[in-house]
Design a protein around this motif. Structure first.
Motif, PDB file in Angstrom:
ATOM      1  N   ASP A 129       1.904  -2.781   0.682  1.00 21.63           N
ATOM      2  CA  ASP A 129       2.860  -3.875   0.866  1.00 21.63           C
ATOM      3  C   ASP A 129       4.189  -3.363   1.403  1.00 21.63           C
ATOM      4  OD1 ASP A 129       1.623  -5.223  -2.215  1.00 21.63           O
ATOM      5  OD2 ASP A 129       1.235  -5.966  -0.194  1.00 21.63           O
ATOM      6  N   PRO A 186      -1.915  -9.609  -1.141  1.00 26.60           N
ATOM      7  CA  PRO A 186      -1.281  -8.358  -1.588  1.00 26.60           C
ATOM      8  C   PRO A 186      -2.218  -7.169  -1.383  1.00 26.60           C
ATOM      9  CG  PRO A 186      -1.059 -10.073  -3.258  1.00 26.60           C
ATOM     10  CD  PRO A 186      -1.993 -10.604  -2.223  1.00 26.60           C
ATOM     11  N   THR A 214      -6.668   0.859  -4.355  1.00 28.77           N
ATOM     12  CA  THR A 214      -8.060   1.285  -4.432  1.00 28.77           C
ATOM     13  C   THR A 214      -8.840   0.435  -5.435  1.00 28.77           C
ATOM     14  OG1 THR A 214      -7.492   2.921  -6.102  1.00 28.77           O
ATOM     15  CG2 THR A 214      -7.513   3.674  -3.816  1.00 28.77           C
ATOM     16  N   ASP A 215      -8.271  -0.657  -5.873  1.00 28.40           N
ATOM     17  CA  ASP A 215      -8.930  -1.519  -6.859  1.00 28.40           C
ATOM     18  C   ASP A 215      -9.928  -2.431  -6.142  1.00 28.40           C
ATOM     19  OD1 ASP A 215      -7.638  -3.737  -9.498  1.00 28.40           O
ATOM     20  OD2 ASP A 215      -9.677  -3.187  -8.905  1.00 28.40           O
ATOM     21  N   SER A 216     -11.239  -2.162  -6.338  1.00 24.67           N
ATOM     22  CA  SER A 216     -12.262  -2.943  -5.620  1.00 24.67           C
ATOM     23  C   SER A 216     -12.182  -4.415  -5.998  1.00 24.67           C
ATOM     24  CB  SER A 216     -13.668  -2.486  -5.974  1.00 24.67           C
ATOM     25  OG  SER A 216     -13.753  -1.127  -6.111  1.00 24.67           O
ATOM     26  N   ASP A 217     -11.955  -4.687  -7.268  1.00 25.06           N
ATOM     27  CA  ASP A 217     -11.935  -6.079  -7.720  1.00 25.06           C
ATOM     28  C   ASP A 217     -10.809  -6.837  -7.039  1.00 25.06           C
ATOM     29  OD1 ASP A 217     -11.052  -8.104 -10.383  1.00 25.06           O
ATOM     30  OD2 ASP A 217     -13.054  -8.132  -9.534  1.00 25.06           O
ATOM     31  N   VAL A 226     -11.879  -7.594  -3.516  1.00 27.83           N
ATOM     32  CA  VAL A 226     -12.846  -8.704  -3.480  1.00 27.83           C
ATOM     33  C   VAL A 226     -12.108 -10.029  -3.677  1.00 27.83           C
ATOM     34  CG1 VAL A 226     -14.784  -9.758  -4.730  1.00 27.83           C
ATOM     35  CG2 VAL A 226     -14.810  -7.312  -4.231  1.00 27.83           C
ATOM     36  N   ARG A 227     -11.162 -10.021  -4.592  1.00 25.67           N
ATOM     37  CA  ARG A 227     -10.369 -11.231  -4.849  1.00 25.67           C
ATOM     38  C   ARG A 227      -9.617 -11.645  -3.601  1.00 25.67           C
ATOM     39  NH1 ARG A 227      -8.668  -9.441  -9.812  1.00 25.67           N
ATOM     40  NH2 ARG A 227      -6.736  -8.637  -8.946  1.00 25.67           N
ATOM     41  N   VAL A 273     -16.093  -1.181   0.044  1.00 29.69           N
ATOM     42  CA  VAL A 273     -17.445  -1.658   0.351  1.00 29.69           C
ATOM     43  C   VAL A 273     -17.686  -3.049  -0.256  1.00 29.69           C
ATOM     44  CG1 VAL A 273     -19.882  -1.210  -0.136  1.00 29.69           C
ATOM     45  CG2 VAL A 273     -18.409   0.642   0.664  1.00 29.69           C
ATOM     46  N   ALA A 274     -17.296  -3.227  -1.512  1.00 28.26           N
ATOM     47  CA  ALA A 274     -17.535  -4.525  -2.187  1.00 28.26           C
ATOM     48  C   ALA A 274     -16.820  -5.653  -1.466  1.00 28.26           C
ATOM     49  CB  ALA A 274     -17.082  -4.443  -3.641  1.00 28.26           C
ATOM     50  N   ASN A 311     -18.956   5.252   3.474  1.00 25.67           N
ATOM     51  CA  ASN A 311     -18.580   3.834   3.430  1.00 25.67           C
ATOM     52  C   ASN A 311     -19.189   3.088   4.605  1.00 25.67           C
ATOM     53  OD1 ASN A 311     -17.118   4.255   1.153  1.00 25.67           O
ATOM     54  ND2 ASN A 311     -15.109   3.908   2.061  1.00 25.67           N
ATOM     55  N   SER A 370      -4.473  11.010  -7.462  1.00 27.97           N
ATOM     56  CA  SER A 370      -5.470  10.015  -7.845  1.00 27.97           C
ATOM     57  C   SER A 370      -5.722   9.001  -6.744  1.00 27.97           C
ATOM     58  CB  SER A 370      -5.025   9.285  -9.115  1.00 27.97           C
ATOM     59  OG  SER A 370      -3.814   8.612  -8.874  1.00 27.97           O
ATOM     60  N   ILE A 371      -4.952   9.031  -5.663  1.00 26.20           N
ATOM     61  CA  ILE A 371      -5.220   8.171  -4.514  1.00 26.20           C
ATOM     62  C   ILE A 371      -5.394   9.030  -3.271  1.00 26.20           C
ATOM     63  CG2 ILE A 371      -4.268   5.949  -5.185  1.00 26.20           C
ATOM     64  CD1 ILE A 371      -1.592   6.872  -3.993  1.00 26.20           C
ATOM     65  N   PRO A 372      -6.385   9.921  -3.280  1.00 28.33           N
ATOM     66  CA  PRO A 372      -6.546  10.812  -2.135  1.00 28.33           C
ATOM     67  C   PRO A 372      -6.928  10.041  -0.881  1.00 28.33           C
ATOM     68  CG  PRO A 372      -8.422  10.991  -3.591  1.00 28.33           C
ATOM     69  CD  PRO A 372      -7.436  10.090  -4.281  1.00 28.33           C
ATOM     70  N   ILE A 412       3.014   7.928  -9.937  1.00 32.72           N
ATOM     71  CA  ILE A 412       1.778   8.510  -9.398  1.00 32.72           C
ATOM     72  C   ILE A 412       1.800  10.020  -9.514  1.00 32.72           C
ATOM     73  CG2 ILE A 412       0.395   8.761  -7.304  1.00 32.72           C
ATOM     74  CD1 ILE A 412       1.557   6.086  -6.363  1.00 32.72           C
ATOM     75  N   GLN A 442     -13.456 -15.441 -10.181  1.00 32.13           N
ATOM     76  CA  GLN A 442     -12.181 -14.752 -10.413  1.00 32.13           C
ATOM     77  C   GLN A 442     -11.688 -14.899 -11.848  1.00 32.13           C
ATOM     78  OE1 GLN A 442      -9.127 -15.589  -7.587  1.00 32.13           O
ATOM     79  NE2 GLN A 442     -10.329 -14.920  -5.847  1.00 32.13           N
ATOM     80  N   ARG A 493     -19.702   4.757  -7.681  1.00 25.05           N
ATOM     81  CA  ARG A 493     -20.398   3.516  -7.325  1.00 25.05           C
ATOM     82  C   ARG A 493     -21.796   3.471  -7.910  1.00 25.05           C
ATOM     83  NH1 ARG A 493     -19.585   3.522  -0.981  1.00 25.05           N
ATOM     84  NH2 ARG A 493     -17.439   4.168  -1.048  1.00 25.05           N
ATOM     85  N   ARG A 525     -19.562  -7.490 -10.047  1.00 22.39           N
ATOM     86  CA  ARG A 525     -18.751  -8.005  -8.936  1.00 22.39           C
ATOM     87  C   ARG A 525     -18.403  -6.939  -7.906  1.00 22.39           C
ATOM     88  NH1 ARG A 525     -15.177 -12.113  -7.529  1.00 22.39           N
ATOM     89  NH2 ARG A 525     -13.019 -11.495  -7.477  1.00 22.39           N
ATOM     90  N   SER A 526     -17.919  -5.797  -8.389  1.00 24.11           N
ATOM     91  CA  SER A 526     -17.426  -4.816  -7.425  1.00 24.11           C
ATOM     92  C   SER A 526     -18.315  -3.578  -7.304  1.00 24.11           C
ATOM     93  CB  SER A 526     -15.991  -4.411  -7.769  1.00 24.11           C
ATOM     94  OG  SER A 526     -15.938  -3.892  -9.079  1.00 24.11           O
ATOM     95  N   THR A 583     -12.652   2.737  -9.643  1.00 27.74           N
ATOM     96  CA  THR A 583     -11.728   3.725  -9.088  1.00 27.74           C
ATOM     97  C   THR A 583     -10.676   4.028 -10.143  1.00 27.74           C
ATOM     98  OG1 THR A 583     -10.115   2.142  -8.233  1.00 27.74           O
ATOM     99  CG2 THR A 583     -11.998   2.624  -6.817  1.00 27.74           C
ATOM    100  N   TYR A 597      11.796  -6.767  -2.697  1.00 26.52           N
ATOM    101  CA  TYR A 597      10.923  -6.736  -1.524  1.00 26.52           C
ATOM    102  C   TYR A 597      11.448  -7.690  -0.454  1.00 26.52           C
ATOM    103  CZ  TYR A 597       6.616  -6.817   1.222  1.00 26.52           C
ATOM    104  OH  TYR A 597       5.698  -6.707   2.245  1.00 26.52           O
TER     105      TYR A 597
END
Lengths: 414, 333, 337
Positions: free
Chosen positions: A53, A81, A85-88, A91-92, A112-113, A136, A186-188, A248, B57, B157, B241-242, B246, C143
């Motif tokens: 962001d 937003p 690295t949060d897949s959920d 997806v949202r 991927v999700a 991926n 942790s975010i490579p 971080i 959700q 995964r 879901r995912s 991570t 922001y």
């Protein structure tokens, strides 16, 4: 009868309702409504999933999309937003973009999700701004609505680090600090890893000896090893991490100070952007005058770094480099996904090169080609590859379009 | 007796009863308002996609929030719920990849969630550590544990060749079923059993609870086990879901759950005014709000300001049912 | 005699207070020696250490001021970020130097804290809830007003002088003196303590709780603004953050606060907090020097926090149990005799 409390209570519900008014006031996009543009063209609605962001690179992309492409190609962009690295969360984001009426997604993430969800919901997905890892890509390449990836390849990332290291070694660098950025956090980032490998190999070619990190010094990801001088005549130190992000990387300052203490550097080889941050940290310990490269983006921040003499070599993306990704989505939405996807129907991996600049003059020259009012990928150039307008566009010509480098774009602008 | 009440009672209406009813309905009014705004955003034509996406959700947050109501009713809060869910997801995926099957994966998620809850409850009940700050420390422990479990990779995964049974679980009706069943169980436990009543007494006045023979340790452990089971079930739904975890999975879930419960009209101090419905109502409200903002194209930093204003407005209105004369504070230590 | 006893007690308390950081330093030095690495870098090592102490001291002062009054404020991190963005931009636009930028930070931080306080007083909601709303709003504002770019003073050398060793020592000293004087020698401080140890009684005796809370919020805003000042001066940039990313900044101040809580038995609370920050910085520096990974460091500090909490919560119970055991032994011995 009318106590202070009863008045407050009476006002509370209308107050709560009034706070909803801004929702209607900002009924469409909350950026400036584009004016002009091709009103005979169909209106496209494209969602954007950013990688950050707040990163300058993403902000410049967003500005290009909202301030130029929206009007030029009659596109409405909707943003969610950055999911990190949060897949959920990714997806949202895809689901919300579908509900917002998006026909396609320009994702600067390759979760991927999220790509699978977009496919399930019938939304075209293109990964812009870079290429996915092989793992991926293999997981999603066969999905019907997956167009592929567009941007600098991992080979380009490697070359960015390699060329920067070669440039400085050839120009007399002796005391070098290699800054591995996101390595070991942790975010490579695969991009940072490849850039570091490029730097590493260039220094090895110059005669340095590299030792891989031992398991004890690895945090997450490959970490960063040690260089010995070998036959190079170079004194090389290493550091990884993120400056200024205590949440971080809380021990960055201690590691950075330990890495630079008692030393002087004439060159900082960076695998990311942030020359100003690193310069500030070095100045704090009395190290000044070091030359730096960045592998990042052509942004006002980078320009200021060149002007201040901090930055000498930049390899990066530029604001309108998202143009081909938008055109890919437009073609897919119009029913011509075949010109974007590979011949076997899988998602393509289209290369979009970096630009580079070795001086302020070169930087300004590049940025003049990518001006806000007339960017490198402008309406005229992009429209030439929209199948609806030019039915003779083929898969091959589209790939050539995505791979247009600075020289080719400059020629087209003449 | 105020003149207002005297007049009202002459007319046979007790205004206080009416005001009390209105206050209890306020969180529902907030939700109703958001539903109306959602319908406006969809031009009064919500499709099945809208409903399915909403269920997809809201399910995870609704289950976790409902479980967290039990902890809230004690006057405490567990901020490590999100990371706990991430650890459960991680171990669940590991179990599935090792061949445990879907049922095995579910059991692992459930057991891990409950085990984390149990550890938290023992630290709180037996060692008498203040719950909120203790869970802050546990959040760091669990985050580090998750990173160690990930073992140097960005994500973990579900094995590609084994992913189909998991994809089959990615079903909004299954999620809805989990939410309804879990909510009904919690509704019965919270409102119709001794366990629920004891929770409210303990939250309202721990000294009175102790004097009446309620075992604080036992009650705390039971509460965290219920919350832990919610975490485990939510983790299972997250995997469906995912299909990945991570280092940042669930990072904001703890705060989202807290906001959802408060949105739903739950007093932070717990006690007699606690409502099991707060979790469901709050989760529904938050997901609706998020979708409304995206549909309206409001997704920059200013959208957070709108969210903040709305959040404070709704919570302010919903809090009429439980506010006190003195400034609100809590015992942190 | 009384004077002698007083001096003796003072020295004893001073010794016990310093025992924690000194023992921690000794332990870390031994570990570093065994590993063959220096405790800190020769050049810039002390500056980085002092920076860590100052950052956690001001965070802990602000967090503690709220925590001991029964309030948990999630918005401290967001206040620091927004104060950084606003003050940094004002400093750049008006050509300030480092000192005037510092004063701007104090003013902006106090104003942001005042807004937070007004909301708390107006709504009378649990402070955790209002602080969540305030955190969301401040992050969004930071922001929005910077268009996502935050603020960058890297190219303005006049503004980067605030994190030299001397300025940081002066800042830390001033902060400590102000906190000490305010909490021990002013009416605000007396009232604050009265409310801390008995809210209902204090209010019933006529104490104006609302004014006290408001001033508390302003002070906390000014204190966390110092965190923003230090971060901006040290790194040159302050990025905007969203999605409650700033709320975790508060948690990092808890360990120094708890260590300070243990040390506070022997000295003033504010001095104890600074000693707690020094101890935490020693641990962090030592672990970084011996190459401990991020996860391992996180685990160590978390377990340490749990251990301190356990000690705080159960110390008296353990002492009572030991005393009871001693009495039982004495009773058994006398019966046997």
């Amino acid at each position: 009868m009318f106590t202070k409390l009863s008045i407050r209570r009476a006002l509370a519900l209308p107050l709560a309702l009034m706070t909803c008014l801004p929702l209607f006031a900002a009924c469409s996009d909350d950026t400036d409504t584009p004016s002009g543009g091709d009103t005979t063209a169909p209106k496209y609605v494209i969602g954007v999933i950013p990688f950050s962001d707040t990163a300058a690179e993403q902000i410049e992309w967003n500005n290009y999309l909202n301030d130029y492409v929206a009007a030029a190609l009659n596109v409405e962009f909707k943003f969610v937003p950055a999911p990190g690295t949060d897949s959920d969360a990714a997806v949202r984001g895809v689901e919300e973009l579908k509900l917002a009426g998006c026909q396609g997604i320009l994702g600067v993430v390759d979760t991927v999700a999220a790509i699978e969800k977009a496919n399930e919901l019938g939304m075209w997905y293109v990964r812009g701004g870079g290429l996915s890892t092989q793992e991926n890509y293999d997981a999603v390449k066969d999905l019907p609505y997956y167009l592929g990836t567009m941007g600098p390849s991992l080979e380009d990332e490697y070359a960015a680090g390699y060329s920067a290291a070669q440039y400085f070694v050839a120009n007399g660098s002796k005391d070098i600090l290699v800054y591995g950025a996101l390595l070991g956090l942790s975010i490579p980032s695969d991009m940072h890893v490849q850039r570091f490998y490029g730097i590493r190999d260039a220094l090895i070619e110059a005669g340095a000896v590299y030792t891989e990190p031992t398991s004890g010094s690895v945090v997450l990801g490959p970490g960063i090893g040690e260089f010995a001088t070998g036959t190079s005549g170079l004194n090389i130190s290493t550091i990884y991490g993120l400056a200024g992000y205590e949440a971080i990387d809380p021990t960055f300052n201690e590691r950075f100070t330990a890495a630079v203490s008692g030393k002087s550097f004439d060159t900082i080889l960076m695998s990311a952007e942030g020359s100003q941050d690193v310069n500030t940290l070095l100045s704090g310990v009395g190290i000044t005058g070091a030359r730096m490269n960045e592998v990042g983006a052509f942004t006002p921040t980078a320009q200021a770094s060149f002007e201040a003499g901090i930055l000498q070599y930049l390899v990066g993306k530029y604001p309108s480099s998202m143009g081909p990704s938008v055109v890919a989505l437009i073609n897919a939405i119009d029913g011509h996904a075949d010109v974007v996807k590979a011949a076997d129907g899988t998602g393509s991996r289209l290369q979009g090169p970096f630009w580079n600049a070795g001086s302020l003059e070169e930087f300004n020259e590049r940025m003049a080609l990518d001006a806000v009012a007339n960017p490198a990928f402008n309406k005229e150039i992009m429209e030439n590859y929209i199948v609806r307008l030019h039915p003779d566009v083929t898969r091959e010509t589209f790939a050539e379009f995505a791979a247009l480098d600075y020289d080719a774009l400059a020629k087209l602008h003449k | 007796m105020s003149a207002e009440t005297v007049t009202a009672s002459k007319k046979g209406i007790d205004l206080r009863v009416v005001m009390g009813m209105l206050r209890r309905l306020l969180p529902f009014a907030g939700l109703a308002l958001l539903i109306v705004l959602y319908l406006i955003s969809t031009n009064f034509r919500p499709t099945s996609l809208h409903i399915q996406t909403f269920i997809d959700q809201v399910a995870t947050m609704a289950i976790m929030s409902t479980g967290a109501v039990f902890i809230f009713s004690l006057g405490s809060f567990d901020i490590s719920l999100g990371v706990g869910a991430a650890v459960s997801v991680c171990l669940g995926i590991m179990a599935y990849n090792a061949g445990a099957g879907v049922v095995g994966m579910f059991l692992v998620c459930l057991v891990v969630g409950m085990a984390i809850g149990f550890v938290n409850s023992v630290l709180s009940a037996v060692f008498r550590m203040p719950v909120f700050v203790m869970t802050i420390a546990m959040m760091s422990v669990l985050t580090a544990t998750l990173q160690i479990l990930l073992g140097g990779k960005t994500d973990l995964r579900v094995t590609t060749t084994m992913v189909e049974p998991i994809k089959a679980l990615d079903n909004p009706y299954l999620r809805l079923g989990f939410v309804l069943v879990f909510f009904l169980i919690c509704l019965v436990l919270f409102n119709f059993t001794k366990m629920g009543r004891r929770n409210k007494v303990l939250g309202g006045n721990p000294k009175v609870a102790e004097q009446t023979g309620i075992s604080i340790a036992k009650q705390t452990i039971l509460t965290f086990l219920i919350s832990g089971s919610a975490v485990g079930i939510a983790a299972f739904l997250l995997i469906a879901r995912s299909r990945a975890v991570t280092a940042n999975t669930g990072v904001s879930l703890g705060m989202d759950v807290m906001m959802a419960i408060v949105f739903g009209g739950m007093p932070l101090a717990g006690g007699a005014y606690s409502k099991i419905s707060a979790g469901i109502i709050g989760s529904f409200s938050m997901v609706l709000l998020s979708q409304i903002l995206t549909m309206q194209g409001i997704t920059t930093g200013w959208s957070q300001v709108y969210k903040a204003v709305l959040f404070l407005a709704v919570v302010f209105v919903a809090s009429f049912s439980y506010r006190e004369k003195m400034l609100s504070r809590a015992e942190m230590f | 005699m009384n004077d002698a006893n007083r001096v003796k007690r003072l020295l004893k308390n001073a010794g016990l207070s310093l025992a924690v950081p000194v023992a921690t330093l000794a332990l870390m030095l031994i570990i570093c020696e065994l590993k063959g690495v220096p405790f800190w870098a020769e050049q810039g090592g002390f500056r980085a250490f002092l920076y860590a102490v100052c950052m956690s001291a001001f965070s802990a002062f602000a967090l503690g001021l709220h925590l001991f009054a029964g309030r948990f404020d999630f918005s401290l991190g967001a206040t620091a970020v927004l104060a950084g963005i606003i003050s940094g931009r004002i400093a750049i636009e008006t050509g300030m130097n480092s000192f005037t930028m510092l004063l701007t930070f104090v003013g902006v931080g106090a104003a942001l804290g005042a807004v937070s306080g007004v909301l708390y007083l107006l709504f009378n909601l649990p402070p955790m809830i209002t602080s969540l709303g305030v955190a969301l709003a401040y992050e969004g504002l930071g922001y929005g007003i910077s268009s996502g770019k935050g603020v960058n003073i890297s190219l303005v050398p006049e503004l980067l002088g605030g994190t030299g060793i001397t300025p940081m020592l002066l800042l830390l000293g001033a902060g400590l003196v102000i906190m000490y004087v305010v909490l021990n020698f002013t009416r605000f401080g007396f009232n604050y303590r009265a409310i801390q140890f008995g809210q209902k009684i204090a209010v019933d005796t006529g104490l104006n709780e609302k004014t006290n809370a408001f001033v508390c919020y302003m002070m906390c805003g000014a204190l966390v603004a110092m965190v923003g000042f230090l971060r901006l001066s040290y790194n040159g940039t302050q990025t905007a953050q969203l999605s409650l990313g700033t709320s975790a900044a508060v948690f990092s101040a808890m360990l120094p606060l708890f260590i300070g809580g243990v040390v506070a038995r022997f000295c003033d609370q504010n001095i104890a907090i600074v000693l707690g920050c020094i101890t935490t910085a020693i641990i962090s520096q030592g672990l970084a020097s011996i190459g401990v990974t991020l996860q391992q460091r996180s685990l160590i500090t978390s377990f340490l926090m749990i251990a301190i909490l356990m000690y705080s919560a159960n110390g008296e119970r353990v002492k009572a149990w030991l005393a009871k055991r001693r009495l039982q032994r004495v009773a058994a011995a006398s019966v046997a005799a």
